[in-house]
Design a protein around this motif. Structure first.
Motif, short mmCIF file in Angstrom:
data_model
loop_
_atom_site.label_atom_id
_atom_site.label_comp_id
_atom_site.label_asym_id
_atom_site.label_seq_id
_atom_site.Cartn_x
_atom_site.Cartn_y
_atom_site.Cartn_z
N ALA A 41 5.15 5.99 4.81
CA ALA A 41 5.70 7.47 4.31
C ALA A 41 6.54 7.60 2.80
CB ALA A 41 5.94 8.24 4.95
N GLY A 42 5.90 7.79 1.58
CA GLY A 42 7.05 6.77 0.97
C GLY A 42 7.65 8.42 0.42
N LEU A 43 8.69 8.33 -0.14
CA LEU A 43 10.19 9.34 -0.67
C LEU A 43 9.46 9.96 -1.23
CD1 LEU A 43 13.21 7.33 -1.08
CD2 LEU A 43 12.83 8.40 0.83
N SER A 44 10.38 11.63 -1.69
CA SER A 44 9.10 12.22 -2.34
C SER A 44 9.87 12.28 -4.11
CB SER A 44 9.19 14.07 -1.72
OG SER A 44 10.61 14.25 -1.45
N ASN A 45 9.25 12.84 -4.47
CA ASN A 45 10.44 12.32 -6.22
C ASN A 45 10.36 11.34 -6.54
OD1 ASN A 45 9.80 15.39 -5.98
ND2 ASN A 45 10.72 15.99 -5.18
N THR A 46 9.28 10.34 -6.27
CA THR A 46 10.97 9.21 -6.93
C THR A 46 9.78 8.12 -6.47
OG1 THR A 46 10.21 7.93 -4.84
CG2 THR A 46 11.65 8.86 -4.47
N TYR A 47 9.98 6.90 -7.41
CA TYR A 47 8.55 6.37 -7.94
C TYR A 47 8.80 5.06 -6.80
CZ TYR A 47 7.32 8.88 -11.83
OH TYR A 47 7.05 10.06 -12.19
N SER A 48 9.87 4.76 -5.91
CA SER A 48 9.92 3.78 -5.36
C SER A 48 8.04 2.89 -5.10
CB SER A 48 10.51 4.12 -4.55
OG SER A 48 9.92 5.18 -3.49
N GLN A 49 6.71 3.74 -5.09
CA GLN A 49 5.59 3.42 -4.58
C GLN A 49 4.96 2.51 -5.49
OE1 GLN A 49 5.95 6.26 -5.50
NE2 GLN A 49 4.34 7.40 -6.10
N TYR A 50 5.72 2.33 -6.22
CA TYR A 50 5.30 1.31 -7.39
C TYR A 50 6.15 -0.08 -7.16
CZ TYR A 50 3.82 5.19 -9.82
OH TYR A 50 3.18 6.91 -10.47
N ILE A 51 5.05 -0.52 -5.97
CA ILE A 51 5.58 -2.06 -5.67
C ILE A 51 4.70 -3.08 -6.10
CG2 ILE A 51 6.61 -3.76 -3.93
CD1 ILE A 51 7.89 -1.13 -2.55
N THR A 52 4.80 -4.17 -7.27
CA THR A 52 3.68 -5.25 -7.23
C THR A 52 3.65 -6.51 -6.41
OG1 THR A 52 4.90 -6.61 -9.21
CG2 THR A 52 3.50 -4.62 -9.84
N THR A 53 2.58 -6.58 -6.10
CA THR A 53 2.70 -8.16 -4.79
C THR A 53 2.70 -9.07 -6.33
OG1 THR A 53 0.46 -8.74 -5.36
CG2 THR A 53 0.63 -7.58 -3.28
N PHE A 54 2.81 -10.28 -5.62
CA PHE A 54 3.52 -11.77 -6.73
C PHE A 54 2.59 -11.91 -7.43
CE2 PHE A 54 3.78 -15.99 -6.67
CZ PHE A 54 4.84 -16.26 -7.51
N GLU A 55 1.34 -11.41 -7.05
CA GLU A 55 0.10 -12.46 -7.36
C GLU A 55 0.47 -11.63 -8.64
OE1 GLU A 55 0.03 -13.64 -3.65
OE2 GLU A 55 0.51 -11.78 -4.14
N GLU A 56 0.11 -9.76 -8.32
CA GLU A 56 -0.21 -8.91 -9.30
C GLU A 56 1.11 -9.13 -10.69
OE1 GLU A 56 -1.82 -5.18 -6.66
OE2 GLU A 56 0.22 -5.40 -6.64
N TYR A 57 2.43 -9.66 -9.97
CA TYR A 57 2.80 -9.07 -10.85
C TYR A 57 2.90 -10.81 -11.76
CZ TYR A 57 8.49 -10.32 -13.50
OH TYR A 57 8.64 -10.22 -13.63
N GLN A 58 2.37 -11.63 -11.13
CA GLN A 58 2.13 -13.25 -12.34
C GLN A 58 0.94 -12.84 -13.47
OE1 GLN A 58 3.77 -15.57 -11.86
NE2 GLN A 58 5.35 -14.81 -11.12
N GLN A 59 0.57 -11.78 -12.90
CA GLN A 59 -0.96 -11.56 -14.09
C GLN A 59 -0.41 -9.77 -14.54
OE1 GLN A 59 -4.73 -10.67 -12.10
NE2 GLN A 59 -4.75 -13.30 -10.86
N GLN A 60 0.76 -9.68 -14.79
CA GLN A 60 1.24 -8.71 -15.20
C GLN A 60 0.21 -8.12 -15.44
OE1 GLN A 60 3.93 -8.31 -16.59
NE2 GLN A 60 4.17 -10.58 -15.78
N ARG A 61 -0.43 -7.30 -13.64
CA ARG A 61 -1.96 -6.17 -13.68
C ARG A 61 -0.80 -4.54 -14.04
NH1 ARG A 61 -6.51 -8.41 -10.68
NH2 ARG A 61 -7.35 -9.95 -11.72
N TYR A 62 0.38 -4.42 -13.93
CA TYR A 62 1.05 -3.23 -13.93
C TYR A 62 1.36 -2.80 -15.85
CZ TYR A 62 5.07 -6.34 -14.36
OH TYR A 62 6.29 -7.09 -14.95
N GLU A 63 1.27 -3.76 -16.24
CA GLU A 63 2.30 -3.44 -17.65
C GLU A 63 1.11 -2.55 -18.21
OE1 GLU A 63 5.08 -4.55 -18.99
OE2 GLU A 63 5.50 -4.75 -16.96
N VAL A 64 1.71 -2.11 -19.30
CA VAL A 64 1.00 -1.28 -19.76
C VAL A 64 1.20 -1.50 -21.62
CG1 VAL A 64 1.13 1.08 -21.37
CG2 VAL A 64 1.93 1.16 -19.38
#
Length: 132
Positions: A31-54
């Motif tokens: 269960a995530g905290l309310s009113n935060t962006y703490s749910q935005y956590i990337t995996t190592f693989e997603e970070y390597q591919q930069q799949r969260y960048e705009v």
């Protein structure tokens, strides 16, 4: 994916250290905290591919500057937007740097700002105030 890995790690730890209290039928709920962006956590693989960048793109100008009447767009990798209820929030906003703070000037209530699953497009109004 990060949430799934966390859930599995918690379950494995509970089973291994729970002295028989927990088993494979145990359900772990994250269960995530309310009113935060703490749910935005990337995996190592997603970070390597930069799949969260705009990535901001503009085919009309060469140095990233946008003019009134042009269309600015941002493309990104994301989950389905329906996964986030966004109560009291917005999917997209255009912000302007005013002194030392970013202030929202348009959001997805504006008919010129289009939120799509993989992109946000903004048709810059002819009367838009210039700025960063």
């Amino acid at each position: 994916m990060a949430g799934r890995r966390l859930r599995e790690a918690v379950k494995e730890t509970l089973i291994a250290n729970g002295k028989g209290e927990f088993d494979d039928d145990t359900h772990v709920v994250i269960a995530g905290l309310s009113n935060t962006y703490s749910q935005y956590i990337t995996t190592f693989e997603e970070y390597q591919q930069q799949r969260y960048e705009v990535t901001i793109t503009n085919s009309l100008t060469s140095r990233g500057w946008f003019r009134r009447g042009e269309k600015a767009s941002a493309t990104f990798w994301s989950a389905a937007p329906r996964n986030d209820l966004l109560t009291e929030g917005t999917f997209a906003s255009v912000e302007m740097l005013m002194e030392d703070r970013w202030m929202p000037v348009y959001d997805d209530d504006d008919l010129r700002l289009f939120f799509k699953w993989t992109a946000i497009e903004w048709e810059i109004p002819e009367k838009a105030v210039t700025g960063v």
